[in-house]
Design a protein around this motif. Structure first.
Motif, PDB file in Angstrom:
ATOM      1  N   ASN A 145      -7.554  -9.809  12.364  1.00 51.36           N
ATOM      2  CA  ASN A 145      -8.709 -10.226  12.797  1.00 51.36           C
ATOM      3  C   ASN A 145      -9.416  -8.054  11.668  1.00 51.36           C
ATOM      4  N   GLU A 146     -10.150  -7.916  11.781  1.00 53.86           N
ATOM      5  CA  GLU A 146     -10.792  -6.664  10.816  1.00 53.86           C
ATOM      6  C   GLU A 146     -10.599  -5.216  11.782  1.00 53.86           C
ATOM      7  N   PRO A 147      -9.779  -4.809  11.379  1.00 56.98           N
ATOM      8  CA  PRO A 147      -9.614  -3.023  11.942  1.00 56.98           C
ATOM      9  C   PRO A 147     -11.352  -2.418  12.201  1.00 56.98           C
ATOM     10  N   GLU A 148     -11.337  -1.393  12.941  1.00 53.89           N
ATOM     11  CA  GLU A 148     -12.237  -1.620  13.385  1.00 53.89           C
ATOM     12  C   GLU A 148     -12.910   0.081  12.407  1.00 53.89           C
ATOM     13  N   GLU A 149     -11.354   0.506  11.285  1.00 53.13           N
ATOM     14  CA  GLU A 149     -12.332   1.212  10.606  1.00 53.13           C
ATOM     15  C   GLU A 149     -10.768   1.317   9.198  1.00 53.13           C
ATOM     16  N   TRP A 150     -11.495   0.930   8.481  1.00 56.62           N
ATOM     17  CA  TRP A 150     -10.426   1.409   6.665  1.00 56.62           C
ATOM     18  C   TRP A 150     -10.015   2.576   6.867  1.00 56.62           C
ATOM     19  N   ARG A 151      -8.669   2.938   6.629  1.00 58.69           N
ATOM     20  CA  ARG A 151      -7.737   4.006   6.016  1.00 58.69           C
ATOM     21  C   ARG A 151      -6.938   3.513   4.931  1.00 58.69           C
ATOM     22  N   ILE A 152      -7.603   4.191   3.298  1.00 54.37           N
ATOM     23  CA  ILE A 152      -7.271   2.765   2.360  1.00 54.37           C
ATOM     24  C   ILE A 152      -6.591   4.636   1.629  1.00 54.37           C
ATOM     25  N   THR A 153      -5.269   4.224   0.735  1.00 55.81           N
ATOM     26  CA  THR A 153      -4.612   4.866  -0.416  1.00 55.81           C
ATOM     27  C   THR A 153      -4.539   4.049  -1.534  1.00 55.81           C
ATOM     28  N   ALA A 154      -4.931   4.187  -2.366  1.00 49.60           N
ATOM     29  CA  ALA A 154      -5.017   3.391  -3.610  1.00 49.60           C
ATOM     30  C   ALA A 154      -4.713   3.737  -4.915  1.00 49.60           C
ATOM     31  N   PRO A 155      -4.262   3.066  -5.545  1.00 46.57           N
ATOM     32  CA  PRO A 155      -3.541   3.411  -7.029  1.00 46.57           C
ATOM     33  C   PRO A 155      -4.403   3.974  -7.934  1.00 46.57           C
ATOM     34  N   ILE A 156      -4.483   5.155  -8.368  1.00 49.75           N
ATOM     35  CA  ILE A 156      -5.967   5.759  -9.024  1.00 49.75           C
ATOM     36  C   ILE A 156      -5.471   5.190 -10.451  1.00 49.75           C
ATOM     37  N   SER A 157      -4.700   4.640 -10.605  1.00 49.97           N
ATOM     38  CA  SER A 157      -4.790   3.913 -12.830  1.00 49.97           C
ATOM     39  C   SER A 157      -5.413   2.835 -11.793  1.00 49.97           C
ATOM     40  N   ARG A 158      -5.526   1.886 -10.999  1.00 48.93           N
ATOM     41  CA  ARG A 158      -5.918   0.376 -11.102  1.00 48.93           C
ATOM     42  C   ARG A 158      -7.387   0.502 -10.875  1.00 48.93           C
ATOM     43  N   GLY A 159      -8.140   0.299 -11.410  1.00 52.76           N
ATOM     44  CA  GLY A 159      -9.830   0.497 -11.567  1.00 52.76           C
ATOM     45  C   GLY A 159     -10.135  -1.153 -10.447  1.00 52.76           C
ATOM     46  N   CYS A 160      -9.502  -2.115 -11.270  1.00 54.45           N
ATOM     47  CA  CYS A 160     -10.178  -2.710 -10.765  1.00 54.45           C
ATOM     48  C   CYS A 160      -9.550  -3.640  -9.337  1.00 54.45           C
ATOM     49  N   LEU A 161      -8.362  -2.819  -9.377  1.00 51.43           N
ATOM     50  CA  LEU A 161      -7.792  -3.346  -8.055  1.00 51.43           C
ATOM     51  C   LEU A 161      -8.418  -2.071  -6.486  1.00 51.43           C
ATOM     52  N   ILE A 162      -8.602  -0.888  -7.598  1.00 52.98           N
ATOM     53  CA  ILE A 162      -9.812  -0.480  -6.231  1.00 52.98           C
ATOM     54  C   ILE A 162     -11.055  -0.195  -5.664  1.00 52.98           C
TER      55      ILE A 162
END
Ligand SMILES: [Zn+2]
Length: 266
Positions: free
Chosen positions: A186-203
């Motif tokens: 299932n999908e969460p009701e809301e997303w809270r993500i921390t992503a690596p600042i140096s990975r533009g494509c991943l972001i």
């Protein structure tokens, strides 16, 4: 009201059972008397295709959509709240990428209409009007399988990011893992993500999949090769492999341990 078909769908797919969830490569053959209407269509990368789904049940106002497990009253949705072909006027609507326009025939990437379906209109997909990036839907049905969910995630990421690259595949693998291991797909009701600042494509890919944006606090950035997903009081940590992936297909085929180390933060 007086509708006239302006063309017809040409596809390898002739039965609904054989139709992949997101459609198949297809063409729209516009009838000769309407071909002048295609003038300058090449200004647009995508079109809306409106089709008349003549085999659909026109008497239904509520249906249980695919992927909804409750077959009783709880599973019922009004036909105007879902994309089911069953509805009083069975108009199908799909946006598709234009691959080629030649001699009145438009080749598109994917269309979920069967061979021989009548087309009643074509309109350009307007980036300035049709993208509502802040739109949201509560989940309707569950993916039929983990593979189907992965296909959907990759497709959503690609539609945002625009290229198939290794970090796009990695983002889809992470979200797939999180949803499969913690939320039963299932999908969460809301997303809270921390992503690596140096990975533009991943972001980009994470935003495309989850629609979490920095402005609303759904995604934040940190200077470490780790993706963190907060769900309720728990943080799910994906430490990315030391060497950056270089091949899209290899990322999709790799065992989890080759692309990330997963742990639940204490
Ligand atoms: Zn990329």
């Amino acid at each position: 009201m007086n509708l006239r078909a302006i063309g017809v769908v040409r596809s390898q797919i002739r039965e609904s059972k054989a139709m992949p969830p997101f459609g198949a490569p297809a063409s729209v053959e516009v009838f000769p008397e309407f071909r002048d209407g295609l003038h300058r269509l090449e200004k647009h990368s995508h079109i809306w295709v409106f089709a008349w789904l003549d085999q659909a049940d026109r008497g239904l106002l509520q249906v249980t959509p695919r992927g909804v497990s409750d077959a009783g009253p709880q599973g019922l949705h009004g036909v105007f709240a879902v994309r089911s072909p069953a509805r009083p006027n069975p108009i199908g609507l799909t946006a598709a990428e234009i691959l080629r326009v030649r001699d009145g025939t438009i080749d598109v990437d994917l269309l979920d209409f069967l061979d021989g379906t009548e087309v009643i209109d074509l309109k350009p997909y307007f980036c300035s009007r049709d993208i509502i990036f802040s739109a949201s839907n509560a989940q309707i049905g569950q993916p039929s399988s983990r593979e189907a969910m992965r296909d959907s995630l990759l497709r959503q990421a690609l539609r945002f990011h625009g290229e198939r690259c290794p970090d796009l595949a990695l983002a889809a693998r992470i979200i797939e893992h999180f949803r499969a291991e913690t939320l039963g797909l299932n999908e969460p009701e809301e997303w809270r993500i921390t992503a690596p600042i140096s990975r533009g494509c991943l972001i980009d890919a994470l935003i495309g999949i989850t629609r979490a944006t920095p402005g609303r606090g759904g995604i934040q950035f940190a200077d470490e090769d780790t993706v963190r997903i907060r769900h309720q009081k728990t943080v799910f940590v994906y430490r990315l492999a030391a060497s950056r992936p270089t091949d899209y297909d290899r990322v999709l085929a790799a065992p989890d341990a080759d692309i990330f180390q997963f742990e639940i933060a204490p």
